[in-house]
Enzyme design. Structure first.
Site, PDB file in Angstrom:
ATOM      1  N   HIS A   1       0.844  -1.197   0.000  1.00 14.08           N
ATOM      2  CA  HIS A   1       0.000   0.000   0.000  1.00 14.08           C
ATOM      3  C   HIS A   1       0.870   1.234   0.000  1.00 14.08           C
ATOM      4  O   HIS A   1       2.016   1.213   0.464  1.00 14.08           O
ATOM      5  CB  HIS A   1      -0.939   0.014   1.214  1.00 14.08           C
ATOM      6  CG  HIS A   1      -0.226  -0.129   2.521  1.00 14.08           C
ATOM      7  ND1 HIS A   1       0.211  -1.344   2.993  1.00 14.08           N
ATOM      8  CD2 HIS A   1       0.132   0.797   3.448  1.00 14.08           C
ATOM      9  CE1 HIS A   1       0.813  -1.163   4.153  1.00 14.08           C
ATOM     10  NE2 HIS A   1       0.790   0.121   4.454  1.00 14.08           N
TER      11      HIS A   1
ATOM     12  N   HIS B   1       0.827   5.302   1.160  1.00 11.28           N
ATOM     13  CA  HIS B   1       0.160   6.359   1.917  1.00 11.28           C
ATOM     14  C   HIS B   1       0.239   7.657   1.116  1.00 11.28           C
ATOM     15  O   HIS B   1       1.323   8.042   0.666  1.00 11.28           O
ATOM     16  CB  HIS B   1       0.886   6.641   3.238  1.00 11.28           C
ATOM     17  CG  HIS B   1       0.930   5.500   4.206  1.00 11.28           C
ATOM     18  ND1 HIS B   1       0.152   5.461   5.334  1.00 11.28           N
ATOM     19  CD2 HIS B   1       1.660   4.366   4.228  1.00 11.28           C
ATOM     20  CE1 HIS B   1       0.410   4.361   6.018  1.00 11.28           C
ATOM     21  NE2 HIS B   1       1.342   3.669   5.367  1.00 11.28           N
TER      22      HIS B   1
END
Ligand code: 5GP
Ligand code: ZN
Length: 131
Positions: A97, A99
């Site tokens: 992932h 941010h």
């Protein structure tokens, strides 16, 4: 199944910022700054070492669009785009992932500091990196 796969499958709730066939973006449950968003490939991979090229292409298509939209609409001054790789760097969820953390002021609740260490022998470093 990991927590992000459960979110992607709809088994856990989330605040969805964006979704397409390959990527989902959700508000981070712990908002470092207003609008802090996680951009997550739907296909599970642990981290960037584990990600195939297609997955990275899908992420690369979405990241600039979303970071620009978040910065503009949240009236931020800029943003960090950070992906922690491995526990040593602070990765706590083992599903790749990125941010997007909008920045508003210098004293926002995030500090990213590059402390220079003693200069190494650059040619030796290049040999090490390139094998
Ligand atoms: P990492 O520490 O791996 O770089 O980032 C993982 C992020 O996932 C953390 O910032 C954490 O707040 C967020 N997170 C963990 N569990 C959940 C959840 O169930 N929902 C959402 N939206 N974010 C989560
Ligand atoms: Zn997963």
């Amino acid at each position: 199944m990991c927590i992000f796969c459960k979110i992607i499958n709809g088994e856990l709730p989330c605040s969805k910022v964006y979704e397409d066939e390959h990527v989902i973006a959700i508000l981070d449950i712990a908002q470092v700054t207003y609008g802090h968003t996680l951009v997550i490939p739907k296909k599970h991979c642990n981290d960037i070492l584990d990600a195939d090229e297609e997955t990275m292409i899908h992420i690369a298509k979405v990241l600039p669009m979303l970071s620009n939209k978040i910065v503009k609409n949240c009236k931020a001054e800029g943003s960090h785009i950070i992906s922690n790789q491995g526990a040593i760097s602070g990765q706590t969820v083992d599903h790749l992932h990125f941010h997007i953390i909008p920045r508003y002021r210098e004293d926002d609740a995030i500090v990213v500091q590059f402390n220079e260490t003693e200069k190494p022998d650059f040619s030796e470093v290049l040999k090490t990196i390139n094998g």
